[in-house]
Design a protein around this motif. Structure first.
Motif, mmCIF file in Angstrom:
data_model
loop_
_atom_site.group_PDB
_atom_site.id
_atom_site.type_symbol
_atom_site.label_atom_id
_atom_site.label_comp_id
_atom_site.label_asym_id
_atom_site.label_seq_id
_atom_site.Cartn_x
_atom_site.Cartn_y
_atom_site.Cartn_z
ATOM 1 N N TRP B 205 37.701 -21.406 -41.316
ATOM 2 C CA TRP B 205 38.920 -21.767 -40.590
ATOM 3 C C TRP B 205 40.014 -20.756 -40.489
ATOM 4 O O TRP B 205 40.813 -20.727 -39.504
ATOM 5 N N PRO B 209 36.575 -16.267 -36.673
ATOM 6 C CA PRO B 209 36.755 -16.507 -35.136
ATOM 7 C C PRO B 209 36.024 -18.152 -34.960
ATOM 8 O O PRO B 209 35.398 -18.447 -35.869
ATOM 9 N N LYS B 210 36.631 -18.592 -33.961
ATOM 10 C CA LYS B 210 35.859 -20.112 -33.811
ATOM 11 C C LYS B 210 34.468 -20.019 -33.701
ATOM 12 O O LYS B 210 34.175 -18.975 -33.006
ATOM 13 N N TYR B 211 33.774 -20.949 -33.778
ATOM 14 C CA TYR B 211 32.449 -21.182 -33.614
ATOM 15 C C TYR B 211 31.668 -19.606 -34.377
ATOM 16 O O TYR B 211 30.863 -19.072 -33.744
ATOM 17 N N SER B 212 31.941 -19.513 -35.475
ATOM 18 C CA SER B 212 31.597 -18.492 -36.171
ATOM 19 C C SER B 212 29.998 -18.537 -36.477
ATOM 20 O O SER B 212 29.467 -19.503 -37.146
ATOM 21 N N ASP B 423 37.732 -26.742 -26.115
ATOM 22 C CA ASP B 423 38.349 -27.489 -27.204
ATOM 23 C C ASP B 423 37.938 -28.815 -27.109
ATOM 24 O O ASP B 423 37.933 -29.657 -28.036
ATOM 25 N N ARG B 426 35.396 -29.680 -29.828
ATOM 26 C CA ARG B 426 36.105 -29.677 -31.108
ATOM 27 C C ARG B 426 36.712 -31.028 -31.296
ATOM 28 O O ARG B 426 36.430 -31.755 -32.284
ATOM 29 N N VAL B 519 31.371 -26.125 -35.211
ATOM 30 C CA VAL B 519 32.488 -26.736 -34.287
ATOM 31 C C VAL B 519 33.870 -26.737 -35.086
ATOM 32 O O VAL B 519 34.845 -26.574 -34.419
ATOM 33 N N TRP B 520 33.793 -27.129 -36.160
ATOM 34 C CA TRP B 520 35.133 -27.328 -36.904
ATOM 35 C C TRP B 520 34.712 -27.168 -38.259
ATOM 36 O O TRP B 520 34.308 -27.815 -39.096
ATOM 37 N N THR B 584 32.771 -16.660 -29.728
ATOM 38 C CA THR B 584 33.798 -15.824 -29.053
ATOM 39 C C THR B 584 33.043 -14.714 -28.080
ATOM 40 O O THR B 584 33.521 -14.390 -27.235
#
Lengths: 707, 707
Positions: B205, B209-212, B423, B426, B519-520, B584
């Motif tokens: 987090w 990066p997001k959605y790693s 988002d 998420r 996702v989170w 990403t």
């Protein structure tokens, strides 16, 4: 067990259930060592209680005939049964005490007891003779004698019948033990199941389009159903043959190396070898398989490339001859490379240091099987997924590369238009399966015969002209024993039988079906015919070309079930891809983008079907399992009846008993439980409560409606 | 087992191990039936040897206090142990005979024997009381009494400790039986394992990066490792608690309907119900789940569509209020639809006609679980794979459809540019997991408390103003018993505890992790905190808000392991798809073509990793399994030593024995085996052969080199 075979020679009255032969060869040892070794050998055998007779063997070898006295044999068979009970392999104690003597129920049971007496270490009551290992390097083999009359009559019986029954399998078990019998059970079940894809295959060949989707689906489902059925059948047979869970009672193999011995709290000697080391060593398989795949892959690709180049692109002198060079090169090279890889596999397996002979054998055979898989399937996979789809890109690139490295060829290499040929895949599969079946038949049945005949001729030639001592030239056999000794000497030169090799062949065959069935739907028909013969010829092979196998026990075909499962799984991917790429609907468009989707769908449909099949088979269960459960229940019932004479504790109590119960209750320190001790007081109290409620309502004059 | 809790009331000396309470309610029956029923009830209890005390309950119900005499209890505990041994659940016979009396090792063991005496059918020695079934429809519940001193001290102990030890689990087992204890063992193991994804989640987090991708891979592997570890742990605990294989010894549930009874060859009465019928009936699950998915799916999609339309496309009057309408509609509708589906599931499960209560319960809970899965995961899946990727196509189409059906709206619906919002996914996941955890905490812990309080208030209100008879207004309790009876009456109104509901909640949570972790990445941290509280609050919940559960036994969490495996599998597909679509690197390009490939690769990597993990865990084994094996070995060894006084049969023979053996050999009909009967003759013969060869070579003067 005594043979009823009508004959005048000594075999007619011979019993095979209590004898083993040890083949001792001092050809490679110096004489003093040989004498010491031989003395020790006989002392060890005698210490185990075995009687021995000595006769000369071929060349400079001695045959030690071992016979177990009746009393010792019967007692050991009995102890074996007790051990089976202790290890929960059988469910009932055989009765008797430490001196009980029993008859083996069949020849292999007796022979197993003899095997243990000869092989097992001394602290377990055996003579501890382990052929070709350590101290006993010069003991070439230890084998039971072929029961030729029974062999022959069973062979005749098998070749006259169309289908093999369970009773026939029983007879094979009686002769060679359950490990070998399971192979025959497997091939028999597989054979019957093959009828279905063979029939649908003929239909598909005649009426369905090439690379038919429906045929591919049917075959995939068939693979799953067969496997689940076999797993149940395996359990069923293992109960029938009293060997369920027999893998639990295996002893250490003599080659097993341990780091230290420990004695645990139960007084048991533990040969300690760290778990993590075993895991680490076994992990070496992965790089080995990867390297082997790479090596074999590169070679096969190189040959392919050459073949393509010569046939498609080269137009220079000697074209006709050159075309065959790569294939010949491959044919010559593959056996050498394979055997090199196999010896690496052997070293690796030894290094893995397995505790039991069983696991060692399995690990070894699985490695060889992986190598076989690669050499057999890789060419087809390359044709299907590289050569045909990408041929028009690869061939020009190959030509370019060739010209770059050998500029001289520039004139010779011409630019043909390359046309990828979908039939090439079909031809490749036909060639590989057909020649595979034929060559393996030749290799298994004809080759050993020729080899055996030739070495026999060489042996008798040597006997006359050798510079070395040949015992048979110096000693003459007793007249009555001539025939018998000739047979035993012959058996002593035969190879040992490894049932895993035959299983590997069948699994490889199953793999062709699972992976490439839509390519040529007549494959299963060919396999059906081949296996019908194979079943009989394999039995003959064991009888004639091999030493009688030790009557080892097993509760199934072991790790091969997992191999079959993996092949079925990979098959659902492979057939989907083949149908997708070559099926008449999609061929030409070569829709690579949707290929992963097709594979994904096909694979998951198969997995779902497998789960459902498994669920249904498990629900339905097996006849033997049910029978076993019933017997267990009966035993329990008998036992429970003994301890539950009066099940209903409150019924039929005597006055004294009631009085006693009451007095116990009254003395309870907790007053709560003493208030309704007398008979009927509880009931009265309860009824009183209900009646009170009734009265209250009657008084109110408003009995409510029942809800 | 007697409580040491210092208190002045009667509970201080009370034992909870031999008592059960039967709650009989005659509110719905007419008085004559009630009297007959109640008489039968007491006769049946007495016939089973049980002592009863009667006290009035709330409203028009009677509490029957059942106590088992010491002798009967001890003997039944003993018989239970013998049965465990007969069913191979334990390995050693407990000794003793049919009159043996033993103390239970812990409270739940005694209570189980009481449970059997009350519940089991008469032919098995019980009273055959089955609450709310057939004859006993008015028996509302049968429950053991909460051991409040132990409950409280254990609750205090658990809330003071950070980690729960195996000994703590033992204590839960002692109190509530192994079935409940396995739930706590699972949540404890899961809790500790959650530390890893919680830690990596925080790292992901903060820095990734997001959605790693790497976080998704780590979590997938973690799921597999945890599962394999738990499976081993489960076996370990089942051996520790002597319940391994306990599912084999279950009896028929009273509702089980059979077509006929047969008596088999062992004299066993078989309640026959055809296998194929069972299979066919259970197959109805598939259409049920499909229909349920479709119904729930359509509803969720409709609500989604409305929501989208209102927020994105509608611009008319009341927009602010209208936006909330669909969500409110869904919130109102879902419980009704769910409960309708659940009642269908219940009917279906009854129709499936399972033989044992265990299987019935499992089948029921699994269906409810499937419905939960659909209602919980479907919205997320729709957002991830339909709403966001296809929003810009779906929303205009929706608008068009709406205008077609309601032409009046034409002016109101305006064309906004629709922007799919990554988002949104998420937010959806956060909302669902957070509110899910909170609402389930509320539903489990707060709601029942409020409900219970309210119904208590209503009850005391009714007692004063009711038109119906209320026993408590007519009878006064003994002063000494007031406190105790208040507690029991309170327990009689509590709900029964179903451990599967708590397991389902955990499995659902695990599913969020397996399917949507990238996702989170803070989800696992939330779960970790939630579960740390959950473990303690669940224990409190059982103690305070439920009747004490019957001390049922189980050898693990049963079918939930398979649910967890399926979720892990589906997770490898789902997380791969999510990372592929939203990661990403790839987001924006939305490369749908390569999605199946990504999924395929991810799925198979996970399957491979799972196989490796399983292999390593199996190799390494479990401590308890090893211990059990050692003990078994010791028992075998002891037994074998008795029958193998002299292992080496040929050593230390007396002269007479040797003579006897010789004479047996000499009389052998086969002369071959009589030639070297005397001691040392075999050795002499062999050495003679070797020496002959040596002499021959010495004569030739050409001893060959050793090869």
């Amino acid at each position: 067990m005594a043979s009823l075979y009508p004959s005048l020679n000594m075999e007619s009255t011979m019993r095979y259930n209590d004898k083993y032969v040890i083949h001792y060869d001092f050809g490679d040892a110096d004489y003093d060592t040989a004498i010491e070794e031989f003395k020790t050998l006989l002392i060890d055998l005698e210490a185990a209680g075995l009687h021995t007779e000595i006769r000369p063997g071929y060349d400079r070898s001695i045959l030690v005939f071992v016979k177990v006295p009746r009393v010792l044999l019967g007692n050991n068979v009995y102890k074996g049964r007790v051990k089976d009970w202790l290890y929960s392999i059988t469910q009932t104690h055989p009765g008797g005490d430490k001196d009980t003597i029993v008859e083996g129920k069949f020849e292999a049971e007796d022979l197993l007891a003899v095997y243990h007496l000869v092989h097992w270490p001394k602290d377990m009551g055996g003579a501890g003779i382990t052929p070709e290992v350590g101290q006993w390097e010069n003991v070439k083999s230890i084998f039971p004698l072929h029961n030729e009359p029974v062999n022959n009559s069973l062979l005749r019986h098998l070749s006259r019948r169309v289908l093999i029954t369970v009773e026939d399998l029983d007879q094979i078990r009686d002769l060679f033990g359950s490990k070998v019998a399971f192979y025959f059970a497997f091939i028999q079940n597989y054979l019957i199941f093959l009828l279905f894809p063979a029939a649908t295959g003929v239909i598909a060949w005649m009426w369905l389009p090439k690379y038919s989707l429906s045929y591919a689906i049917l075959t995939s489902i068939w693979c799953s159903v067969f496997l689940e059925y076999w797993k149940l059948q395996q359990v069923d047979l293992s109960i029938r043959w009293d060997v369920r869970g027999v893998h639990k009672s295996k002893i250490n193999r003599p080659e097993f190396k341990y780091e230290k011995t420990m004695i645990d709290s139960h007084g048991r000697t533990i040969h300690f070898f760290p778990k993590w080391k075993q895991i680490a060593r076994q992990s070496l398989q992965v790089p080995f398989i990867l390297v082997a795949t790479a090596v074999l892959g590169v070679i096969i690709i190189a040959v392919f490339a050459l073949e393509v180049l010569v046939s498609e692109a080269y137009d220079g002198p000697y074209q006709n001859y050159l075309e065959y060079v790569p294939t010949v090169l491959l044919a010559v090279a593959i056996p050498y490379i394979s055997s090199a890889l196999e010896s690496v596999a052997e070293t690796l397996t030894k290094y893995e240091n397995h505790r039991t002979a069983d696991v060692h054998e399995v690990s070894m055979t699985q490695k060889i099987f992986m190598l076989n898989i690669i050499t057999n399937y890789l060419p087809i996979l390359l044709v299907a997924f590289v050569y045909i789809p990408f041929g028009d890109e690869v061939v020009p690139w190959l030509k370019q590369t060739l010209v770059t490295f050998f500029p001289k060829l520039d004139g010779a290499v011409v630019v043909h238009k390359f046309t990828p040929d979908a039939d090439k895949l079909r031809n490749e599969v036909i060639a590989l399966t057909l020649t595979g079946q034929l060559s393996s038949f030749f290799e298994e049945n004809i080759m050993p015969m020729i080899k055996h005949k030739l070495s026999g001729m060489y042996r008798s030639y040597r006997r006359k002209y050798s510079k070395q001592a040949m015992l048979l030239t110096m000693v003459e056999d007793d007249k009555e024993e001539v025939e018998f000794l000739a047979s035993v000497r012959n058996q002593s030169t035969l190879a040992q039988y490894n049932v895993h090799e035959d299983m590997a062949e069948l699994v490889l065959q199953f793999g062709y079906l699972a992976l490439f069935s839509p390519v040529w739907p007549l494959i299963p028909l060919g396999f059906l015919i081949n296996n019908w013969i194979e079943l009989r010829s394999d039995f003959a092979k064991i009888c004639i070309e091999h030493q009688r196998p030790a009557p080892a026990r097993a509760d199934g075909v072991g790790p091969w079930v997992m191999s079959l499962e993996i092949l079925t799984w990979v098959g659902s991917i492979s057939t989907a891809a083949i149908v997708h790429l070559f099926g008449t609907d999609t061929f030409g468009t070569k829709s690579w983008f949707s290929l992963p989707l097709t594979i994904f769908v096909s694979e998951h449909i198969l997995l779902l079907l497998r789960a459902i099949t498994r669920w249904i088979f498990e629900r339905y269960g097996s006849e033997q399992i049910r029978k076993e459960r019933d017997e267990r229940y009966a035993r329990r019932l008998k036992y429970l009846e003994q301890i539950e004479a009066n099940k209903r504790a409150g019924v039929n109590l005597t006055v004294a008993e009631r009085e006693k119960r009451r007095s116990v209750l009254i003395t309870d320190s907790d007053k709560f439980w003493t208030k309704q001790v007398e008979d009927g007081q509880s009931a009265a109290a309860g009824l009183n409560l209900i009646n009170m409620a009734r009265k209250w309502e009657d008084d109110q004059g408003s009995k409510p409606k029942q809800s």
